[in-house]
Each structure stands twice: as structure tokens, then as C-alpha cells.
Motif scaffolding. Sequence first.
Motif, PDB file in Angstrom:
ATOM      1  N   LYS A  54      -5.631   9.350 -15.385  1.00 37.50           N
ATOM      2  CA  LYS A  54      -4.356  10.053 -15.223  1.00 37.50           C
ATOM      3  C   LYS A  54      -3.319   9.168 -14.552  1.00 37.50           C
ATOM      4  CE  LYS A  54      -6.047  14.834 -15.100  1.00 37.50           C
ATOM      5  NZ  LYS A  54      -6.251  16.040 -14.247  1.00 37.50           N
ATOM      6  N   HIS A  55      -3.793   8.139 -13.851  1.00 41.48           N
ATOM      7  CA  HIS A  55      -2.899   7.193 -13.181  1.00 41.48           C
ATOM      8  C   HIS A  55      -3.003   5.828 -13.851  1.00 41.48           C
ATOM      9  CE1 HIS A  55      -3.515  10.403 -10.240  1.00 41.48           C
ATOM     10  NE2 HIS A  55      -2.333  10.081  -9.761  1.00 41.48           N
ATOM     11  N   TYR A  56      -3.067   5.849 -15.171  1.00 39.27           N
ATOM     12  CA  TYR A  56      -3.251   4.635 -15.961  1.00 39.27           C
ATOM     13  C   TYR A  56      -2.291   3.519 -15.546  1.00 39.27           C
ATOM     14  CZ  TYR A  56      -3.796   1.599 -20.010  1.00 39.27           C
ATOM     15  OH  TYR A  56      -4.043   0.523 -20.808  1.00 39.27           O
ATOM     16  N   GLY A  57      -2.857   2.343 -15.276  1.00 37.63           N
ATOM     17  CA  GLY A  57      -2.050   1.173 -14.976  1.00 37.63           C
ATOM     18  C   GLY A  57      -1.548   1.089 -13.547  1.00 37.63           C
ATOM     19  N   LYS A  58      -1.762   2.122 -12.740  1.00 38.11           N
ATOM     20  CA  LYS A  58      -1.288   2.113 -11.361  1.00 38.11           C
ATOM     21  C   LYS A  58      -2.390   1.603 -10.431  1.00 38.11           C
ATOM     22  CE  LYS A  58       1.802   6.104 -11.876  1.00 38.11           C
ATOM     23  NZ  LYS A  58       2.103   7.469 -11.379  1.00 38.11           N
ATOM     24  N   VAL A  59      -1.994   0.850  -9.420  1.00 41.60           N
ATOM     25  CA  VAL A  59      -2.933   0.410  -8.403  1.00 41.60           C
ATOM     26  C   VAL A  59      -3.083   1.535  -7.391  1.00 41.60           C
ATOM     27  CG1 VAL A  59      -3.440  -1.287  -6.631  1.00 41.60           C
ATOM     28  CG2 VAL A  59      -2.249  -1.990  -8.706  1.00 41.60           C
ATOM     29  N   LEU A  60      -4.321   1.984  -7.193  1.00 39.51           N
ATOM     30  CA  LEU A  60      -4.605   3.086  -6.284  1.00 39.51           C
ATOM     31  C   LEU A  60      -5.482   2.589  -5.143  1.00 39.51           C
ATOM     32  CD1 LEU A  60      -5.515   5.764  -8.992  1.00 39.51           C
ATOM     33  CD2 LEU A  60      -3.306   5.459  -7.865  1.00 39.51           C
ATOM     34  N   SER A  61      -5.078   2.851  -3.917  1.00 38.15           N
ATOM     35  CA  SER A  61      -5.877   2.417  -2.777  1.00 38.15           C
ATOM     36  C   SER A  61      -7.163   3.227  -2.695  1.00 38.15           C
ATOM     37  CB  SER A  61      -5.089   2.581  -1.481  1.00 38.15           C
ATOM     38  OG  SER A  61      -4.928   3.957  -1.164  1.00 38.15           O
ATOM     39  N   ARG A  62      -8.155   2.669  -2.052  1.00 33.63           N
ATOM     40  CA  ARG A  62      -9.416   3.390  -1.853  1.00 33.63           C
ATOM     41  C   ARG A  62      -9.183   4.676  -1.065  1.00 33.63           C
ATOM     42  NH1 ARG A  62     -10.456  -2.009  -2.074  1.00 33.63           N
ATOM     43  NH2 ARG A  62     -12.378  -2.675  -3.133  1.00 33.63           N
ATOM     44  N   GLU A  63      -8.279   4.599  -0.061  1.00 34.76           N
ATOM     45  CA  GLU A  63      -7.978   5.785   0.745  1.00 34.76           C
ATOM     46  C   GLU A  63      -7.391   6.899  -0.116  1.00 34.76           C
ATOM     47  OE1 GLU A  63      -7.026   2.725   1.423  1.00 34.76           O
ATOM     48  OE2 GLU A  63      -7.546   2.192   3.492  1.00 34.76           O
ATOM     49  N   TYR A  64      -6.471   6.523  -0.997  1.00 37.59           N
ATOM     50  CA  TYR A  64      -5.815   7.509  -1.855  1.00 37.59           C
ATOM     51  C   TYR A  64      -6.823   8.158  -2.812  1.00 37.59           C
ATOM     52  CZ  TYR A  64      -2.256   9.440  -4.999  1.00 37.59           C
ATOM     53  OH  TYR A  64      -1.482  10.280  -5.743  1.00 37.59           O
ATOM     54  N   ILE A  65      -7.697   7.339  -3.391  1.00 35.68           N
ATOM     55  CA  ILE A  65      -8.716   7.858  -4.306  1.00 35.68           C
ATOM     56  C   ILE A  65      -9.660   8.787  -3.564  1.00 35.68           C
ATOM     57  CG2 ILE A  65     -10.670   7.239  -5.783  1.00 35.68           C
ATOM     58  CD1 ILE A  65      -9.212   4.589  -6.370  1.00 35.68           C
ATOM     59  N   LEU A  66     -10.096   8.368  -2.369  1.00 37.64           N
ATOM     60  CA  LEU A  66     -11.030   9.182  -1.597  1.00 37.64           C
ATOM     61  C   LEU A  66     -10.428  10.547  -1.277  1.00 37.64           C
ATOM     62  CD1 LEU A  66     -13.872   8.905  -0.240  1.00 37.64           C
ATOM     63  CD2 LEU A  66     -12.658   8.400   1.877  1.00 37.64           C
ATOM     64  N   ASP A  67      -9.182  10.570  -0.837  1.00 35.81           N
ATOM     65  CA  ASP A  67      -8.537  11.842  -0.494  1.00 35.81           C
ATOM     66  C   ASP A  67      -8.344  12.728  -1.725  1.00 35.81           C
ATOM     67  OD1 ASP A  67      -8.372  11.150   2.147  1.00 35.81           O
ATOM     68  OD2 ASP A  67      -6.285  10.473   2.060  1.00 35.81           O
ATOM     69  N   ALA A  68      -7.965  12.114  -2.854  1.00 44.28           N
ATOM     70  CA  ALA A  68      -7.655  12.891  -4.050  1.00 44.28           C
ATOM     71  C   ALA A  68      -8.902  13.446  -4.736  1.00 44.28           C
ATOM     72  CB  ALA A  68      -6.864  12.033  -5.034  1.00 44.28           C
ATOM     73  N   VAL A  69      -9.962  12.643  -4.791  1.00 45.01           N
ATOM     74  CA  VAL A  69     -11.162  13.039  -5.544  1.00 45.01           C
ATOM     75  C   VAL A  69     -12.174  13.761  -4.657  1.00 45.01           C
ATOM     76  CG1 VAL A  69     -13.087  12.200  -6.953  1.00 45.01           C
ATOM     77  CG2 VAL A  69     -10.815  11.155  -7.179  1.00 45.01           C
TER      78      VAL A  69
ATOM     79  N   MET B  69       0.825  -1.198   0.000  1.00 43.92           N
ATOM     80  CA  MET B  69       0.000   0.000   0.000  1.00 43.92           C
ATOM     81  C   MET B  69       0.862   1.252   0.000  1.00 43.92           C
ATOM     82  SD  MET B  69      -3.250  -0.598  -0.093  1.00 43.92           S
ATOM     83  CE  MET B  69      -3.862   0.938   0.541  1.00 43.92           C
ATOM     84  N   MET B  70       1.911   1.266   0.823  1.00 44.21           N
ATOM     85  CA  MET B  70       2.775   2.442   0.886  1.00 44.21           C
ATOM     86  C   MET B  70       3.439   2.690  -0.464  1.00 44.21           C
ATOM     87  SD  MET B  70       6.011   3.326   3.381  1.00 44.21           S
ATOM     88  CE  MET B  70       4.952   3.551   4.800  1.00 44.21           C
ATOM     89  N   GLY B  71       3.919   1.616  -1.086  1.00 41.06           N
ATOM     90  CA  GLY B  71       4.551   1.754  -2.388  1.00 41.06           C
ATOM     91  C   GLY B  71       3.618   2.354  -3.418  1.00 41.06           C
ATOM     92  N   PHE B  72       2.400   1.851  -3.488  1.00 36.55           N
ATOM     93  CA  PHE B  72       1.450   2.359  -4.474  1.00 36.55           C
ATOM     94  C   PHE B  72       1.038   3.796  -4.155  1.00 36.55           C
ATOM     95  CE2 PHE B  72       0.346  -2.288  -5.119  1.00 36.55           C
ATOM     96  CZ  PHE B  72       1.043  -2.371  -6.308  1.00 36.55           C
ATOM     97  N   GLU B  73       0.889   4.111  -2.871  1.00 36.27           N
ATOM     98  CA  GLU B  73       0.490   5.463  -2.506  1.00 36.27           C
ATOM     99  C   GLU B  73       1.611   6.474  -2.768  1.00 36.27           C
ATOM    100  OE1 GLU B  73      -0.957   5.283   1.468  1.00 36.27           O
ATOM    101  OE2 GLU B  73      -2.766   4.180   0.921  1.00 36.27           O
ATOM    102  N   LEU B  74       2.855   6.004  -2.749  1.00 39.62           N
ATOM    103  CA  LEU B  74       3.977   6.878  -3.085  1.00 39.62           C
ATOM    104  C   LEU B  74       4.134   7.053  -4.586  1.00 39.62           C
ATOM    105  CD1 LEU B  74       6.714   5.751  -0.517  1.00 39.62           C
ATOM    106  CD2 LEU B  74       5.455   7.914  -0.543  1.00 39.62           C
ATOM    107  N   GLY B  75       3.389   6.256  -5.350  1.00 40.53           N
ATOM    108  CA  GLY B  75       3.423   6.432  -6.795  1.00 40.53           C
ATOM    109  C   GLY B  75       4.092   5.327  -7.566  1.00 40.53           C
ATOM    110  N   ALA B  76       4.436   4.209  -6.902  1.00 36.10           N
ATOM    111  CA  ALA B  76       5.034   3.085  -7.625  1.00 36.10           C
ATOM    112  C   ALA B  76       4.011   2.452  -8.560  1.00 36.10           C
ATOM    113  CB  ALA B  76       5.558   2.044  -6.640  1.00 36.10           C
TER     114      ALA B  76
END
Length: 226
Positions: A167-182, A89-96
Motif C-alpha cells: 500500500k506504500h509502494y516505493g516509499k521508504v518506511l522506518s522500522r518504527e513506523y511499520i511496527l506501530d502500523a502493523v 526519518m521525519m520526512g518519510f514518516e510524514l509520508g514523503a
Amino acid sequence: MNRKILLVEDDMLMREFITDYFKKEQWQVYEAENGRVGLELFERTSVDLVVLDIMMPEMDGWSLCRRIREKSDVPIIIITARSEDDDQMMGFELGADEYVTKPLSPRVLVARATALMKRKEGTMGQQGNVLAYGDLLINRMAHTVTVAGAAIPLSPKEYELLLFLTKHYGKVLSREYILDAVWGYDYYGDLRTVDTHVKKLRAKLGDEGRYIRTVIRVGYKFELEA
């Protein structure tokens, strides 16, 4: 032109092993033995992909990933001996973009890197203000969405969510990250809000799962099924 990769790995034997496989596939490899050297190389070298280890001296992989993502959207693959969900989760939230656990197969790593580059280079078409993913077209100027020529009516939040995922094509995004961003950090709803809107988007776009995929226990990613 050969693709260029920055490989950041403190284990010399592992680094040489991985490098040999990438070179066999005609990649040009830049090597760094720790995060600090990796960042210095990244800042003065143009690369197409970064592969980095997490546990490294002087600057760990988390810090390096964060620093790179502040400057660039270059694809990043994280390799680590740890397989815990929190680490992923940390890796994906950092943008991996990808997460590979040790012991790893260099052949599989090269295959994942190649697939990641193909997705970035060839799948998404962009013409001015129009984003194209197969027969899905998003007109960012008009805020309209069509699939195979048919207009898809979306609410403002559904449109915003779809645009964020693309905009984040192909990246796994956590629900938390999506909720905060959108929805914003001050939104008091729960994670079911994301699930509900994704479900509505899938229904409206048709062919469920073709564009927005659920990654079990992690979140969602947007990509066009081959």
C-alpha cells in the motif's frame, strides 16, 4: 497530457531554476513561495506531484507535507539543505516519497520525479481485489498470495505486513513506523520483530531483494525491481 507539479520553494532563483528544467521536460508547473500559498494552491489545483522545501516562512515543509498527506496520496519529494538522518526519518514518516538534499541538480530532481511518476502510474496493476506486482499477485478478498502461479503460505501477520508495504509502494518506511502500523502502538516488542518478519517474507517470496528492499539505517521499501 502533461504531468502537473506543485513546486513550493521560498528561494525565487532556485524556484525559477527548477521550474525551467521541469518545463523543458513538458511538465506544467504551479509555483508557491511558501507553505501557506502552497497549501492553498494544492487545495484548488489537481497536481500529479509535489516538490517542497523544508525551511520556509509562514508554514514549513513538515507542516505542509503533513497537511497534504491528510488529504491525498499524491507523491511528495522533499528538498532541504539538511542531510541529518533524523530529518530524513521525519520526512518519510510524514509520508514523503523522496528526499533530496541541497545543493541539488535540477536535472537529477526531474529524473527522480519522472521515475517516481512512472512507478506510480505503470508498475502496480490493480484489478478489483487483486494487486499485481510482476508475477506477485495478492488477492485481498481471499487473503491469498501467489508468485508465478505458486501459492505462498503466509501467517496472518506476514500477510498483513506484505499488504501494508504494498500500500506504500516505493516509499521508504522506518522500522518504527511499520511496527506501530502493523503491530499497533501498544505492542511491547522491539524493532527486531519487523526485521524477522521481513526476512521470512523475503524467503517465502523468493528472489530475495526483488520486492522488499532494505534502505540502510532507515528501514524498508517495497517495489518491483525493473
